[in-house]
Write a protein that holds these residues in place. Sequence first.
Motif, PDB file in Angstrom:
ATOM      1  N   VAL A  35     -42.566   1.632 -51.691  1.00 59.13           N
ATOM      2  CA  VAL A  35     -43.738   1.291 -50.879  1.00 59.13           C
ATOM      3  C   VAL A  35     -45.007   1.356 -51.725  1.00 59.13           C
ATOM      4  O   VAL A  35     -45.890   0.493 -51.626  1.00 59.13           O
ATOM      5  CB  VAL A  35     -43.839   2.239 -49.671  1.00 59.13           C
ATOM      6  N   GLY A  36     -45.119   2.387 -52.575  1.00 58.76           N
ATOM      7  CA  GLY A  36     -46.268   2.484 -53.471  1.00 58.76           C
ATOM      8  C   GLY A  36     -46.352   1.297 -54.416  1.00 58.76           C
ATOM      9  O   GLY A  36     -47.439   0.755 -54.662  1.00 58.76           O
ATOM     10  N   PHE A  37     -45.212   0.877 -54.936  1.00 62.91           N
ATOM     11  CA  PHE A  37     -45.178  -0.316 -55.799  1.00 62.91           C
ATOM     12  C   PHE A  37     -45.694  -1.534 -55.049  1.00 62.91           C
ATOM     13  O   PHE A  37     -46.523  -2.299 -55.557  1.00 62.91           O
ATOM     14  CB  PHE A  37     -43.741  -0.551 -56.279  1.00 62.91           C
ATOM     15  N   SER A  90     -35.026  -1.357 -46.336  1.00 63.86           N
ATOM     16  CA  SER A  90     -36.186  -0.565 -45.917  1.00 63.86           C
ATOM     17  C   SER A  90     -37.365  -0.771 -46.860  1.00 63.86           C
ATOM     18  O   SER A  90     -38.519  -0.885 -46.427  1.00 63.86           O
ATOM     19  CB  SER A  90     -35.825   0.917 -45.839  1.00 63.86           C
ATOM     20  N   GLY A  91     -37.106  -0.842 -48.170  1.00 66.66           N
ATOM     21  CA  GLY A  91     -38.181  -1.055 -49.128  1.00 66.66           C
ATOM     22  C   GLY A  91     -38.828  -2.421 -48.971  1.00 66.66           C
ATOM     23  O   GLY A  91     -40.055  -2.545 -48.917  1.00 66.66           O
ATOM     24  N   GLY A  92     -38.008  -3.469 -48.889  1.00 68.36           N
ATOM     25  CA  GLY A  92     -38.546  -4.812 -48.736  1.00 68.36           C
ATOM     26  C   GLY A  92     -39.294  -4.986 -47.428  1.00 68.36           C
ATOM     27  O   GLY A  92     -40.358  -5.625 -47.383  1.00 68.36           O
ATOM     28  N   LEU A  93     -38.757  -4.414 -46.346  1.00 68.95           N
ATOM     29  CA  LEU A  93     -39.407  -4.517 -45.045  1.00 68.95           C
ATOM     30  C   LEU A  93     -40.761  -3.824 -45.045  1.00 68.95           C
ATOM     31  O   LEU A  93     -41.753  -4.367 -44.540  1.00 68.95           O
ATOM     32  CB  LEU A  93     -38.495  -3.899 -43.981  1.00 68.95           C
ATOM     33  N   THR A  94     -40.820  -2.633 -45.630  1.00 70.93           N
ATOM     34  CA  THR A  94     -42.083  -1.900 -45.643  1.00 70.93           C
ATOM     35  C   THR A  94     -43.133  -2.603 -46.486  1.00 70.93           C
ATOM     36  O   THR A  94     -44.306  -2.685 -46.101  1.00 70.93           O
ATOM     37  CB  THR A  94     -41.861  -0.472 -46.176  1.00 70.93           C
ATOM     38  N   ILE A  95     -42.730  -3.109 -47.643  1.00 78.72           N
ATOM     39  CA  ILE A  95     -43.685  -3.817 -48.501  1.00 78.72           C
ATOM     40  C   ILE A  95     -44.246  -5.033 -47.757  1.00 78.72           C
ATOM     41  O   ILE A  95     -45.459  -5.292 -47.765  1.00 78.72           O
ATOM     42  CB  ILE A  95     -43.010  -4.252 -49.814  1.00 78.72           C
ATOM     43  N   ALA A  96     -43.385  -5.782 -47.080  1.00 81.71           N
ATOM     44  CA  ALA A  96     -43.831  -6.968 -46.356  1.00 81.71           C
ATOM     45  C   ALA A  96     -44.804  -6.606 -45.238  1.00 81.71           C
ATOM     46  O   ALA A  96     -45.853  -7.250 -45.075  1.00 81.71           O
ATOM     47  CB  ALA A  96     -42.625  -7.722 -45.790  1.00 81.71           C
ATOM     48  N   LEU A  97     -44.484  -5.574 -44.472  1.00 81.92           N
ATOM     49  CA  LEU A  97     -45.321  -5.221 -43.326  1.00 81.92           C
ATOM     50  C   LEU A  97     -46.611  -4.535 -43.752  1.00 81.92           C
ATOM     51  O   LEU A  97     -47.663  -4.733 -43.125  1.00 81.92           O
ATOM     52  CB  LEU A  97     -44.535  -4.337 -42.359  1.00 81.92           C
ATOM     53  N   GLU A  98     -46.552  -3.717 -44.793  1.00 79.93           N
ATOM     54  CA  GLU A  98     -47.774  -3.053 -45.254  1.00 79.93           C
ATOM     55  C   GLU A  98     -48.761  -4.075 -45.815  1.00 79.93           C
ATOM     56  O   GLU A  98     -49.971  -3.954 -45.639  1.00 79.93           O
ATOM     57  CB  GLU A  98     -47.435  -2.016 -46.326  1.00 79.93           C
ATOM     58  N   ALA A  99     -48.232  -5.098 -46.489  1.00 77.93           N
ATOM     59  CA  ALA A  99     -49.105  -6.093 -47.109  1.00 77.93           C
ATOM     60  C   ALA A  99     -49.591  -7.153 -46.129  1.00 77.93           C
ATOM     61  O   ALA A  99     -50.735  -7.616 -46.211  1.00 77.93           O
ATOM     62  CB  ALA A  99     -48.374  -6.761 -48.272  1.00 77.93           C
ATOM     63  N   LEU A 100     -48.719  -7.527 -45.183  1.00 76.28           N
ATOM     64  CA  LEU A 100     -49.030  -8.679 -44.344  1.00 76.28           C
ATOM     65  C   LEU A 100     -48.982  -8.388 -42.851  1.00 76.28           C
ATOM     66  O   LEU A 100     -49.278  -9.279 -42.040  1.00 76.28           O
ATOM     67  CB  LEU A 100     -48.050  -9.820 -44.661  1.00 76.28           C
TER      68      LEU A 100
END
Length: 482
Positions: free
Chosen positions: A346-348, A391-401
């Motif tokens: 998520v930090g990445f 979980s990593g891909g989902l969080t990155i997508a939702l945190e960014a967009l």
Amino acid sequence: MGLLGIAAGLALLIALAYRGWSILLLAPLAALLAAALSREPLLASWTQIFMPNAAGFFAQYFPLFLLGALFGKLMEDTGSIKVISRVLMDRLGMRRAIVSVVLAGALVTYGGVSLFVAFFVIAPMAEDLFRRAGIPRRLMPAAIVLGTSTFTMSAMPGTPSIQNAIPMPIFGTTPFAAPGLGLIASAIMAAFGLWWLARAERAARNAGEGFGDDRPPRNVTEDPKLREHANAAREFDPAELARGKAAAVEPSFVAAIAPLVTVIAGNMLLSLVVLPSMDAAFLSEPRWGATTLSAVIGVWAVVAALAAGIVLALGLNYRRLPLLRDTIDAGVNASVMPSISVSSLVGFGAVIASLPAFDAVRDWVLGIGGGPAVSLAVATNILSALTGSASGGLTIALEALGPTFIARAHEAGIDVSLLHRVAVISSGTLDTLPHNGAVITLLAVCGTGHRESYRDIAIVSIGGAIIALVAILLIGGMVGSF
């Protein structure tokens, strides 16, 4: 240079993660590489963007990792998973061996048992059943994946999986978001997967192919490379599976299944009745985070349901667990590495989203035709595929967009529950590529390899999930969420 930095960071993350490097070091290194090529300040990117976002994810979701891992370990050491699986396999018999393995995996994971715990308990039982039924060993991983990692992870309404929990604070939804669409997607995934496995079994019998040779599985609990793959993929550290001690006397079927029923029923009751009726005006105060009930209700429901299941499992099996403290310690310790690993991903993603060049990526995603649901599906699929983590891909997508998708959904009159279900199903499609940690771990546990088993895994998990996702997008686009 900015887009080159994003591509270089992702390439480094994928290449070294596949080789078993620790994501705890790899994620900040990849983020700093992307920042350096984008000429952004490195220390600020690490301490002011990477760490706050990683810590925020950890703070929000660690209770789910903690209680989920503890519940799974208790269900393993009490023998409950073994009892449930054996009863199903005995009742359905060798003629329905594949169906029994799928149902066993689906029941225990929908009831809250961690994925890797289910792998290690169900795989030996599936091996014995497949050997007696004359079904090729190479089909074992696909049957286990279908039951544990498809519809019960992403589509079934109320599933306590971490993937189903991630969108809840962002969209203000519950685990039962879009229940009708979730049931349709679940039926498609299950039906398609069972059809394919039945077809593969018939083809093997017609070709005279039996179970195959006996081979010992790799010791995943002592393999550091496999452990790193596992920790970045799911919510249980396999190193803790060997700790604790199983009960000498197994529980009855009723005692074994009661904690699972408690988690399922408790989650439903809390999500739909108890928590929505409570007075939560106090949450608006700064000391409680100045939030709303809709932002926390989903996580609260799953946490409370898991806690109730843990209490019941302890109450029913307290005297039978020979090393209760060791079992509890192993369960809670098993939650630490996976939660920190996913937090690092998520930090990445937060660093990538902060780069000026990411605006071009955002514009491309939002420019995809079909509305916000389709754009969200594409973005989540791509990021889950690249990271090898749902979980990593989902969080990155939702945190960014996420905020942008919410705004677009409101403008188009789309219920955010549809976005929730689309996002979760999308996270569980292309994440199951060959470099996915769960795939690598399961193949090792089953004693097979990519060449033998990956084709069937891909068809039942990726193929079925994509068909279900397309169906949900079409139905949701025509009639909305229900």
